[in-house]
Design an enzyme around this catalytic site. Structure first.
Site, PDB file in Angstrom:
ATOM      1  N   TRP A   1      -2.051   6.301   0.281  1.00 18.16           N
ATOM      2  CA  TRP A   1      -1.646   5.644  -0.828  1.00 18.16           C
ATOM      3  C   TRP A   1      -0.262   5.855  -1.021  1.00 18.16           C
ATOM      4  CZ3 TRP A   1      -5.904   7.660  -4.575  1.00 18.16           C
ATOM      5  CH2 TRP A   1      -7.020   6.763  -4.416  1.00 18.16           C
TER       6      TRP A   1
ATOM      7  N   TYR B   1     -15.537  -3.254   6.328  1.00 19.30           N
ATOM      8  CA  TYR B   1     -14.710  -3.639   5.271  1.00 19.30           C
ATOM      9  C   TYR B   1     -13.566  -4.591   5.717  1.00 19.30           C
ATOM     10  CZ  TYR B   1     -11.088  -1.300   1.906  1.00 19.30           C
ATOM     11  OH  TYR B   1     -10.182  -0.886   0.994  1.00 19.30           O
TER      12      TYR B   1
ATOM     13  N   HIS C   1      -1.883  -2.430   8.040  1.00 15.08           N
ATOM     14  CA  HIS C   1      -3.466  -2.322   8.287  1.00 15.08           C
ATOM     15  C   HIS C   1      -3.597  -2.513   9.819  1.00 15.08           C
ATOM     16  CE1 HIS C   1      -3.654  -2.097   3.862  1.00 15.08           C
ATOM     17  NE2 HIS C   1      -5.017  -1.724   4.216  1.00 15.08           N
TER      18      HIS C   1
END
Length: 105
Positions: free
Chosen positions: A78, A42, A23
């Site tokens: 993903w 976020y 991330h």
């Protein structure tokens, strides 16, 4: 008007450092896709006792978050993350939506 939503996910035991690293190096195209879908502010937190991840984000009233799973960049992300997180049989992250029960503004 925008709204804040929250959800939880789970990182595999011993994988939070890798989760954080990935991330920290989030792909610019994915960040842009999130912004284009109306997502901002976020944040994701980790509970070291349970390895659960708690996330919140703000989305615009006209957000298009439902379309994100259809994008190639989201599908690639993903796939990139599926070795360190709990996933459903269909290749999507296991996400539990959380209902807000209190807010102090």
């Amino acid at each position: 008007m925008s709204e804040r939503i929250a959800f939880r996910m789970k990182v595999h035991p011993g994988k939070v450092a890798e989760y954080t690293k990935r991330h920290d190096e989030i792909w610019p195209e994915l960040s842009q896709a999130l912004r284009d879908a109306g997502v901002s502010d976020y944040s994701i937190w980790h509970d070291p006792k349970t390895d659960e991840l708690f996330a919140t984000l703000v989305r615009t009233a006209d957000h298009t978050m439902a379309d994100l799973p259809k994008t190639e960049i989201n599908k690639r992300w993903w796939k990139f993350m599926d070795d360190i997180m709990d996933y459903n049989d269909d290749g999507t992250p296991h996400v539990v939506e959380l209902r807000q029960v209190f807010h102090l503004a």
